[in-house]
Design an enzyme around this catalytic site. Structure first.
Site, PDB file in Angstrom:
ATOM      1  N   TYR A 286       0.876  -1.233   0.139  1.00  0.00           N
ATOM      2  CA  TYR A 286       0.141  -0.036  -0.076  1.00  0.00           C
ATOM      3  C   TYR A 286       0.792   1.408  -0.069  1.00  0.00           C
ATOM      4  O   TYR A 286       1.868   1.285   0.816  1.00  0.00           O
ATOM      5  CB  TYR A 286      -0.732  -0.006   1.184  1.00  0.00           C
ATOM      6  CG  TYR A 286      -1.695  -1.197   1.571  1.00  0.00           C
ATOM      7  CD1 TYR A 286      -3.280  -1.113   1.219  1.00  0.00           C
ATOM      8  CD2 TYR A 286      -1.362  -2.400   2.084  1.00  0.00           C
ATOM      9  CE1 TYR A 286      -3.937  -2.603   1.088  1.00  0.00           C
ATOM     10  CE2 TYR A 286      -2.198  -3.468   2.256  1.00  0.00           C
ATOM     11  CZ  TYR A 286      -3.310  -3.473   1.923  1.00  0.00           C
ATOM     12  OH  TYR A 286      -4.171  -4.690   1.990  1.00  0.00           O
ATOM     13  N   HIS A 297      -7.616  -0.485  -1.176  1.00  0.00           N
ATOM     14  CA  HIS A 297      -6.911  -1.817  -1.972  1.00  0.00           C
ATOM     15  C   HIS A 297      -5.344  -1.361  -2.118  1.00  0.00           C
ATOM     16  O   HIS A 297      -5.013  -0.418  -2.375  1.00  0.00           O
ATOM     17  CB  HIS A 297      -7.701  -1.599  -3.399  1.00  0.00           C
ATOM     18  CG  HIS A 297      -9.069  -2.197  -3.218  1.00  0.00           C
ATOM     19  ND1 HIS A 297      -9.434  -3.554  -2.867  1.00  0.00           N
ATOM     20  CD2 HIS A 297     -10.334  -1.475  -3.520  1.00  0.00           C
ATOM     21  CE1 HIS A 297     -10.758  -3.578  -2.908  1.00  0.00           C
ATOM     22  NE2 HIS A 297     -11.372  -2.287  -3.160  1.00  0.00           N
ATOM     23  N   LYS A 328      -4.036  -4.643  -9.758  1.00  0.00           N
ATOM     24  CA  LYS A 328      -2.787  -4.156  -8.947  1.00  0.00           C
ATOM     25  C   LYS A 328      -1.676  -4.427 -10.345  1.00  0.00           C
ATOM     26  O   LYS A 328      -1.922  -5.007 -11.167  1.00  0.00           O
ATOM     27  CB  LYS A 328      -2.532  -5.063  -7.894  1.00  0.00           C
ATOM     28  CG  LYS A 328      -3.622  -5.276  -6.865  1.00  0.00           C
ATOM     29  CD  LYS A 328      -3.608  -5.958  -5.630  1.00  0.00           C
ATOM     30  CE  LYS A 328      -4.620  -6.477  -5.086  1.00  0.00           C
ATOM     31  NZ  LYS A 328      -5.295  -5.333  -4.565  1.00  0.00           N
TER      32      LYS A 328
END
Length: 350
Positions: A286, A297, A328
């Site tokens: 993160y 997320h 991602k």
């Protein structure tokens, strides 16, 4: 038009320069004639644009293809990729990186190539050093690097590969506290209630065992240990030295130190780093977390790999596909001397 197969090139007479090079940018002028690569010649032969002679014998497409495969490693793979790119409307020229590809609507002489393409079979191991060197060579001349993987059914998957320098936004990588912890079987527990809460809620470390005690992973523990935040003892109360901790953790995870190096680099650069087990990776990462109650997320999935690592492309494909499917980035943290270098690999369309 008649041409001659010579070594790993096909040679054409002067008129080929006007017919093939000046109109389609095939080959390169050499002397008064034109020199074609084997893939260019195969493409033109398949379309009936030329004839190829070898030692007085005219070659049909099959015979030429077989000869080309003998003369150039991975010829059939390169032809599959070349043909695909040409049929998509690109101008493509052979290069040291396999191919250089020009922007749509452009061609050699009008603008510079935009993409370097490297061709690889799904069955071939791909050394990470080769990939890094190729990407850096492309980026040094401001090109996009594309890895074209040909599977066993001759389908193509394209991956964009680039270097990355991930930057997080966490200003306090670890709270300024000190506390005791115990190394149990394969994890560490901090016992003090206030310290546990601070580490968990402000530093986003570990997971609460209950309302007062905090469970820490091995990489989290060593990071906090190295910063003087926790003192780690064994189950009999003996205090670990830094090297003793590494030795014990490495008995549990053989690649612990490599994993820790990536973890430390990411934490030091302002990220929150948690296990990526559910995604089949070392870490999920993160850039910024403001509250333990509202964790966003993660931006990255990260695998730590050694400098001599070789990718199995089926495994790499699965990791990249999963990361992209959950929005991602898939980063590979390459341990190089005392540094960590990142490769960002994602699927792309041509």
């Amino acid at each position: 038009m008649k041409t001659q197969l010579k070594g790993d090139r096909v040679l054409a007479e002067k008129e080929a320069v006007a017919e093939f090079y000046k109109t389609g940018y095939f080959g390169r002028p050499k002397g008064e004639g034109l020199e074609l690569s084997l893939v260019e010649a195969a493409f033109l032969l398949s379309r009936g644009k030329l004839e190829i002679e070898l030692e007085g014998t005219m070659l049909d497409f099959r015979y030429f293809f077989e000869q080309a495969s003998l003369r150039q490693p991975n010829f059939e793979l390169k032809y599959i990729v070349y043909k695909d790119l040409k049929e998509r409307g690109y101008y493509v020229q052979p290069s040291a990186a396999d191919f250089r590809v020009y922007p749509r609507g452009s061609h050699p002489g009008k603008s510079a190539a935009r993409i370097f393409v490297h061709v690889q079979s799904e069955r071939q191991l791909l050394p990470v050093k080769l990939l890094q060197d190729s990407v850096i060579s492309a980026e040094n001349v401001h090109k996009q690097f594309i890895l074209a993987v040909v599977d066993e059914e001759s389908d193509l998957t394209f991956y964009e590969v680039k270097t990355a320098v991930p930057k997080g936004e966490m200003t306090e990588p670890y709270p300024a506290i000190k506390t005791d912890a115990t190394f149990l079987e394969d994890r560490v527990i901090a016992w003090d209630a206030q310290a546990s809460e601070t580490l968990y809620k402000r530093g986003f470390y570990g997971k609460m065992l209950d309302s007062e005690r905090l469970q820490l992973s091995l990489v989290e523990s060593l990071y906090l240990f190295s910063r003087g935040i926790i003192t780690v003892r064994d189950r009999k109360g003996k205090v670990f030295s830094f090297d003793e901790f590494i030795e014990k953790a490495s008995e549990i995870e053989s690649f612990f130190l490599r994993k820790y190096s990536a973890y430390k680099n990411l934490r030091d650069s302002g990220h929150v780093v948690k296990t990526g087990f559910k995604f089949g990776t070392n870490f999920r990462v993160y850039r910024k977390v403001e509250s333990i109650e509202k964790i966003p997320h993660s931006e990255y999935l990260v695998n730590a790999i050694p400098a001599d690592f070789e990718f199995r492309l089926s495994v790499m494909s699965g990791a990249v596909r999963l990361a992209n499917s959950v929005r991602k980035k898939m980063l590979f943290a390459v341990e190089k001397d005392e540094e960590i270098e990142y490769l960002d690999i994602s699927r792309t369309k041509m």
